[in-house]
Design a protein around this motif. Structure first.
Motif, PDB file in Angstrom:
ATOM      1  N   UNK A  14      -7.735  -7.131  -8.859  1.00 40.51           N
ATOM      2  CA  UNK A  14      -8.721  -6.267  -8.209  1.00 40.51           C
ATOM      3  C   UNK A  14      -8.092  -5.523  -7.040  1.00 40.51           C
ATOM      4  N   UNK A  15      -8.543  -4.290  -6.844  1.00 40.20           N
ATOM      5  CA  UNK A  15      -8.125  -3.518  -5.684  1.00 40.20           C
ATOM      6  C   UNK A  15      -8.937  -3.989  -4.479  1.00 40.20           C
ATOM      7  N   UNK A  16      -8.296  -4.683  -3.555  1.00 43.73           N
ATOM      8  CA  UNK A  16      -9.004  -5.241  -2.402  1.00 43.73           C
ATOM      9  C   UNK A  16      -8.609  -4.507  -1.110  1.00 43.73           C
ATOM     10  N   UNK A  17      -8.104  -3.290  -1.246  1.00 40.81           N
ATOM     11  CA  UNK A  17      -7.657  -2.522  -0.080  1.00 40.81           C
ATOM     12  C   UNK A  17      -8.750  -2.399   0.968  1.00 40.81           C
ATOM     13  N   UNK A  18      -9.982  -2.168   0.518  1.00 36.83           N
ATOM     14  CA  UNK A  18     -11.094  -1.954   1.450  1.00 36.83           C
ATOM     15  C   UNK A  18     -11.431  -3.194   2.264  1.00 36.83           C
ATOM     16  N   UNK A  52     -14.159 -12.314  -1.880  1.00 40.90           N
ATOM     17  CA  UNK A  52     -14.566 -11.761  -0.588  1.00 40.90           C
ATOM     18  C   UNK A  52     -13.458 -11.689   0.447  1.00 40.90           C
ATOM     19  N   UNK A  53     -12.340 -12.318   0.185  1.00 45.18           N
ATOM     20  CA  UNK A  53     -11.256 -12.351   1.157  1.00 45.18           C
ATOM     21  C   UNK A  53      -9.968 -11.756   0.640  1.00 45.18           C
ATOM     22  N   UNK A  54      -8.901 -12.069   1.348  1.00 45.56           N
ATOM     23  CA  UNK A  54      -7.564 -11.574   1.003  1.00 45.56           C
ATOM     24  C   UNK A  54      -6.619 -12.749   0.915  1.00 45.56           C
ATOM     25  N   UNK A  55      -6.015 -12.920  -0.246  1.00 50.20           N
ATOM     26  CA  UNK A  55      -5.016 -13.972  -0.399  1.00 50.20           C
ATOM     27  C   UNK A  55      -3.788 -13.576   0.405  1.00 50.20           C
ATOM     28  N   UNK A  58      -4.422   3.338  12.170  1.00 52.62           N
ATOM     29  CA  UNK A  58      -5.005   3.588  10.857  1.00 52.62           C
ATOM     30  C   UNK A  58      -4.275   2.917   9.716  1.00 52.62           C
ATOM     31  N   UNK A  59      -3.354   2.013  10.035  1.00 57.49           N
ATOM     32  CA  UNK A  59      -2.596   1.338   8.994  1.00 57.49           C
ATOM     33  C   UNK A  59      -3.200  -0.032   8.676  1.00 57.49           C
ATOM     34  N   UNK A  60      -3.038  -0.461   7.429  1.00 55.84           N
ATOM     35  CA  UNK A  60      -3.536  -1.770   7.035  1.00 55.84           C
ATOM     36  C   UNK A  60      -2.866  -2.854   7.865  1.00 55.84           C
ATOM     37  N   UNK A  61      -3.699  -3.727   8.419  1.00 57.87           N
ATOM     38  CA  UNK A  61      -3.170  -4.759   9.310  1.00 57.87           C
ATOM     39  C   UNK A  61      -4.070  -5.993   9.186  1.00 57.87           C
ATOM     40  N   UNK A  67       0.823  -1.204   0.000  1.00 61.42           N
ATOM     41  CA  UNK A  67       0.000   0.000   0.000  1.00 61.42           C
ATOM     42  C   UNK A  67       0.863   1.262   0.000  1.00 61.42           C
ATOM     43  N   UNK A  68       1.938   1.231   0.771  1.00 56.90           N
ATOM     44  CA  UNK A  68       2.831   2.396   0.840  1.00 56.90           C
ATOM     45  C   UNK A  68       3.489   2.674  -0.511  1.00 56.90           C
TER      46      UNK A  68
END
Length: 264
Positions: free
Chosen positions: A105-109, A257-260, A117-120, A94-95
């Motif tokens: 696909x953008x799966x950031x959300x 629906x998930x994150x690899x 506030x960081x992706x974790x 992300x950085x």
């Protein structure tokens, strides 16, 4: 890959005995070593390749970078289907890019954030879904799930309650799915996992009591719909219970629906 357990015959999901496994594996190797199979696998006749772009670059790293910039999840590089995903922490991705891409696909959300506030990925306890590929120790793939210390893993000889990563290590692909995004109550999920481990503990059957059916039952019982159950993986299509490029099965649902999550 080498197997990481002491009970090698039991780690093979669909072969009930070591003898069955050796016979099936011999047939599988005969097929995959055939020149016609290799040509078909790398050709457009393979359904997984039909809509993929052929990448032209000096090396695979450059090819992946160029494809990622065009939001392509997979490319054909020298006849091989290649994922463009980066093997680095999501916060680092992300950085660098401003988003996290999986499967084009953008799966950031989908990724929770911590107090800073960081992706974790572990800011919320995930459901972990493990998919053992067709080309791994099993001949038709495998699916299992874990939430906290609860495990649903319908194997050929038993319902296994060992942690998934301890059992499969890098043999599996892992997906994180978050309850809050699916509207699932944690206590209800735990109850349904316990119930499925009892109901599915009978004799294994490839069609009526298999690994994917156990995972499917848990999700169905907590109100999540998955189109046709079965593990999926890169490769020529194998019939039931999944392994197809047409959007059916547990792994394809996880991709949407998930994150690899990479094993490392």
């Amino acid at each position: 890959m080498t197997n990481t357990t002491d009970e090698y015959p039991h780690s093979v999901v669909y072969a009930g005995t070591a003898q069955q496994y050796k016979r099936l594996k011999k047939i599988w190797h005969a097929i995959t070593n055939n020149g016609l199979y290799r040509r078909l696998r790398a050709s457009r006749l393979n359904p997984y390749h039909t809509f993929l772009s052929r990448a032209e670059a000096e090396d695979v790293k450059t090819a992946k970078e160029l494809a990622r910039a065009k939001n392509r999840g997979y490319i054909l590089y020298k006849g091989t289907r290649i994922s463009t995903e980066l093997h680095c922490p999501v916060a680092e991705e992300f950085e660098k890019y401003g988003n996290v891409i999986r499967g084009g696909q953008d799966i950031t959300a989908r990724i929770p954030r911590n107090r800073d506030g960081k992706l974790d990925l572990m800011a919320e306890e995930p459901i972990v879904v493990a998919i053992v590929p067709v080309e791994g120790p099993s001949l038709v793939g495998h699916a299992a799930m874990q939430y906290k210390n609860r495990v649903v893993n319908r194997r050929s000889s038993m319902m296994d309650d060992e942690p998934l990563f301890k059992t499969y290590s890098r043999e599996a692909d892992y997906y994180f799915v978050y309850l809050s995004q699916l509207g699932i109550d944690p206590k209800r999920l735990e109850r349904e996992m316990d119930k499925v481990n009892i109901r599915k503990s009978g004799k294994y059957n490839l069609f009526t009591n298999n690994c994917a059916g156990a995972v499917y039952s848990v999700f169905k019982n907590v109100g999540v719909r998955i189109n046709l159950f079965g593990p999926d993986r890169l490769g020529l299509t194998i019939a039931t219970p999944g392994n197809n490029p047409f959007g059916f099965g547990i792994e394809n649902w996880c991709r949407r629906h998930g994150v690899h999550v990479h094993a490392k």
